[in-house]
Design a protein around this motif. Sequence first.
Motif, short mmCIF file in Angstrom:
data_model
loop_
_atom_site.label_atom_id
_atom_site.label_comp_id
_atom_site.label_asym_id
_atom_site.label_seq_id
_atom_site.Cartn_x
_atom_site.Cartn_y
_atom_site.Cartn_z
N VAL A 85 2.31 -18.02 29.21
CA VAL A 85 1.69 -17.88 30.54
C VAL A 85 0.38 -17.10 30.43
CG1 VAL A 85 1.97 -16.90 32.85
CG2 VAL A 85 3.91 -18.00 31.71
N ASP A 86 0.40 -16.02 29.67
CA ASP A 86 -0.79 -15.16 29.58
C ASP A 86 -1.95 -15.87 28.89
OD1 ASP A 86 0.66 -13.25 30.84
OD2 ASP A 86 0.74 -11.84 29.17
N LEU A 91 -6.97 -16.28 29.64
CA LEU A 91 -8.06 -16.92 28.92
C LEU A 91 -8.71 -16.00 27.89
CD1 LEU A 91 -9.80 -18.76 31.90
CD2 LEU A 91 -8.07 -19.66 30.33
N PRO A 92 -7.97 -15.54 26.89
CA PRO A 92 -8.56 -14.69 25.85
C PRO A 92 -9.65 -15.44 25.09
CG PRO A 92 -6.38 -15.48 25.18
CD PRO A 92 -6.54 -15.85 26.63
N ASP A 93 -10.62 -14.71 24.56
CA ASP A 93 -11.77 -15.34 23.90
C ASP A 93 -11.36 -16.25 22.74
OD1 ASP A 93 -13.49 -14.11 25.64
OD2 ASP A 93 -13.89 -12.40 24.32
N ASP A 94 -10.37 -15.82 21.97
CA ASP A 94 -9.96 -16.63 20.82
C ASP A 94 -8.85 -17.61 21.17
OD1 ASP A 94 -7.89 -14.86 21.19
OD2 ASP A 94 -7.79 -14.20 19.09
N LEU A 126 3.66 -16.41 19.03
CA LEU A 126 2.22 -16.62 19.10
C LEU A 126 1.97 -17.86 19.95
CD1 LEU A 126 -0.40 -16.41 16.28
CD2 LEU A 126 -0.31 -18.44 17.75
N SER A 127 1.11 -17.72 20.97
CA SER A 127 0.77 -18.84 21.84
C SER A 127 -0.72 -19.13 21.74
CB SER A 127 1.14 -18.54 23.30
OG SER A 127 2.55 -18.47 23.47
N THR A 128 -1.05 -20.40 21.51
CA THR A 128 -2.44 -20.85 21.42
C THR A 128 -2.74 -21.80 22.57
OG1 THR A 128 -2.41 -20.71 19.00
CG2 THR A 128 -4.12 -22.06 19.98
#
Length: 246
Positions: A85-86, A91-94, A126-128
């Motif tokens: 969800v996060d 929307l993290p940069d990587d 780990l979520s991408t």
Amino acid sequence: MNSYEHELVVSLRRAAEQLESTHTLRDVDQTLGEIVRAAVETMRCVDAGGITITEDRNVTSRGPSSEAVTKLDQLQTELAEGPCVDVITELPDDGVIVAQDLDGADAQRWPRFAPQAVEAGYRAILSTRLSTQEGIQAALNLYAAKPHAFDLDARLTAGLFGVQAAVLLYGSEQAAHLQRALDSRDVIGQAKGILMERFAVDDAQAFQMLVRSSQDTNIKLVDVARFLQEEAARRSQAPADPPTEA
């Protein structure tokens, strides 16, 4: 190139070859599963994985490596809580969110999801992020039984597999849009033919009749055309009126 790097290159090349041969929705699901399987087999720190796709609030788990992954993927969306969800909302940069210890420090960040993930046998996730298109959200989720399983190399490798999955999803979405456009064109063309025969008008006049009906009724043009098509089909199936006696 060491054995691990060679294994990674071979795995990614195999996934790319499968992408090139993908033609149908069934192929897409199968190839997504192959990408997940390749990620799990190549990344020694990963024990399970899956791809979560949320579209119009409907959650599906594509290519999961186990039933437990399906449940955990869906649980994150149902609780609106977890790395999956996060990575979509923040929307993290990587494009990556990592939970290194769901039975430790990360338990406070996701208090409802973390205990259930630990109970299922996973301490790290780990979520991408794969897609942030309007109406469609997707992420590749990789699960590890051991805490602190994801180092920098693991994040980079997960990102590479994420790119493969993202390209496939983007291609399938564009193909679906194109197919819908072609279907709409066919429906409109058939509706014009019905009007041309029924009212003895030409192609342009028939199209203008459809446009005017759409504007007057505030109904989409393709829906007006589909109504005409269905109405013509009903007429053709209706029994003929019996002849009248003289």
